[in-house]
Design a protein around this motif. Structure first.
Motif, PDB file in Angstrom:
ATOM      1  N   THR A 138      25.285  30.524  47.029  1.00  0.00           N
ATOM      2  CA  THR A 138      25.141  29.693  48.195  1.00  0.00           C
ATOM      3  C   THR A 138      26.459  29.170  48.699  1.00  0.00           C
ATOM      4  OG1 THR A 138      24.565  27.605  47.438  1.00  0.00           O
ATOM      5  CG2 THR A 138      22.449  29.304  47.147  1.00  0.00           C
ATOM      6  N   ASN A 179      24.180  33.524  50.396  1.00  0.00           N
ATOM      7  CA  ASN A 179      25.001  34.534  50.854  1.00  0.00           C
ATOM      8  C   ASN A 179      24.779  35.891  49.933  1.00  0.00           C
ATOM      9  OD1 ASN A 179      26.512  32.623  52.571  1.00  0.00           O
ATOM     10  ND2 ASN A 179      27.704  31.979  50.747  1.00  0.00           N
ATOM     11  N   GLU A 214      21.552  33.158  55.878  1.00  0.00           N
ATOM     12  CA  GLU A 214      22.325  31.900  56.553  1.00  0.00           C
ATOM     13  C   GLU A 214      21.286  30.677  56.872  1.00  0.00           C
ATOM     14  OE1 GLU A 214      25.424  29.894  57.942  1.00  0.00           O
ATOM     15  OE2 GLU A 214      25.423  31.967  57.075  1.00  0.00           O
ATOM     16  N   SER A 239      23.529  27.988  53.400  1.00  0.00           N
ATOM     17  CA  SER A 239      23.387  29.782  53.442  1.00  0.00           C
ATOM     18  C   SER A 239      23.342  30.165  51.967  1.00  0.00           C
ATOM     19  CB  SER A 239      24.786  30.194  54.070  1.00  0.00           C
ATOM     20  OG  SER A 239      24.799  31.714  54.136  1.00  0.00           O
ATOM     21  N   TRP A 284      21.929  38.276  55.149  1.00  0.00           N
ATOM     22  CA  TRP A 284      23.123  38.694  54.654  1.00  0.00           C
ATOM     23  C   TRP A 284      22.978  39.947  53.651  1.00  0.00           C
ATOM     24  CZ3 TRP A 284      26.469  37.455  57.808  1.00  0.00           C
ATOM     25  CH2 TRP A 284      26.549  36.164  58.340  1.00  0.00           C
TER      26      TRP A 284
END
Length: 346
Positions: A333, A320, A250, A318, A233
């Motif tokens: 997250t 992010n 992710e 994940s 990401w």
């Protein structure tokens, strides 16, 4: 992992960014912003990791981040950047019949550049209400991220594995250069440029690979490295020590990448594959015959040139977003948690 503080915030966190600091006063980062997504009511929140009145002799890592203020945000927060003047441009990105997500923003004060799912690139100024420039059909696919390459040039990455360079000095609405992944058109989700050597760019995408590009040479990545088992990401060079790079995914991991030197020479001056390529900021003096290359362009982790380490105590949902400044790192997250590390070894 003792230096990591976790704060559970009851919201999925999509973006995290540190407030800029003044290097002249030897400050350490103490305030960061977060944005949320996929919640009934999304927010932009500001957090403090200051001492909160505790003694300097106390453990400076014992306190968790404290919420300073927050603001409701309509829709998912897809990017955050720092700028000193507040403005709002409604429906900047749109489809013929609906709004389109604005997927990325980058600032070089007072200019602001945004990109979106509608394939448009829009240029604003923080001190103006109107739009400065629009490139209507910049891309036929979703533009996922944008960064400045130089003062008048930006880079965008899209959902078909392309990295496009745009020169705003030109009136043309076409990119000045297109680079792409060979083979499958793997979507690229993130991009960052080396802070000292602007021709070096890192990207990450759906396949979890870390790609390093030299925009001066060829139209394909210079290095490809296996990084994550799912979508990457974000990717960020450390802003003042770019021998260090950070990625999140992710797959629930956050990785710290470090180039390792094999001599007393700084790693960004090490020789390596295609060593005839030379960094403009590391050129040997006239008459010299050194072969120099930025270590990121060797991409040879199998020979120990790159070391990786996990930055979170355990894999989670994940991760992010991340941001790193000085020795401080923050990430957000889908596990509704913020993690702060104030002892990053850089």
């Amino acid at each position: 992992m003792e230096s990591i503080n976790a704060k559970y915030v009851s919201q999925k966190i999509s973006k995290t960014r540190w407030r800029p600091i003044s290097h002249s006063f030897l400050q350490q980062p103490d305030i960061f912003a977060t944005g949320s997504w996929d919640n009934e009511h999304n927010k932009i929140s500001f957090w403090s990791i200051g001492s909160h009145g505790s003694s300097a002799m106390e453990d400076e890592f014992e306190g968790e981040p404290q919420l300073s203020c927050e603001q409701k945000h309509d829709g998912d927060v897809l990017d955050l950047q720092k700028i000193s003047i507040a403005q709002q441009w409604a429906r900047a990105h749109r489809y013929p019949c609906d709004n389109a997500p604005c997927t990325g923003v980058v600032c070089s004060s007072p200019e602001i550049v945004t990109v979106g799912e509608d394939g448009r690139i829009i240029v604003f100024r923080a001190d103006q209400e109107g739009v400065v420039r629009v490139i209507e059909n910049a891309d036929s696919s979703t533009i996922h991220a944008v960064t400045y390459l130089r003062t008048t040039e930006i880079l965008t990455v899209n959902s078909i594995g392309q990295l496009k360079l745009w020169d705003f000095r030109q009136q043309s609405n076409s990119p000045s250069q297109i680079l792409s992944l060979s083979g499958d058109r793997v979507p690229l989700h993130c991009v960052d440029r080396h802070p000292n050597q602007q021709h070096i760019v890192a990207t990450g995408g759906q396949d979890g690979m870390l790609c390093v590009w030299d925009v001066r040479q060829g139209n394909t990545p210079f290095s490809l490295m296996e990084a994550h088992s799912a979508e990457m990401w974000e990717v960020h060079f450390h802003p003042t020590n770019p021998d260090h790079l950070f990625t999140c995914s992710e797959d629930g991991s956050l990785l710290h990448w470090e180039t390792s030197s094999h001599s007393e020479m700084p790693s960004f001056l090490q020789g390596g594959r295609n060593s005839s390529m030379m960094s403009r900021s590391a050129m040997a003096p006239a008459g010299g015959n050194q072969s120099l290359i930025n270590a990121w362009l060797s991409g040879d982790s199998s020979k120990g040139r790159l070391e990786t380490s996990h930055m979170l105590p355990s894999q989670t949902l994940s991760v992010n977003s991340l941001d790193v400044l000085e020795q401080c790192l923050v990430c957000g997250t889908d596990g509704e948690a913020i993690f702060v590390n104030r002892q990053v070894p850089v």
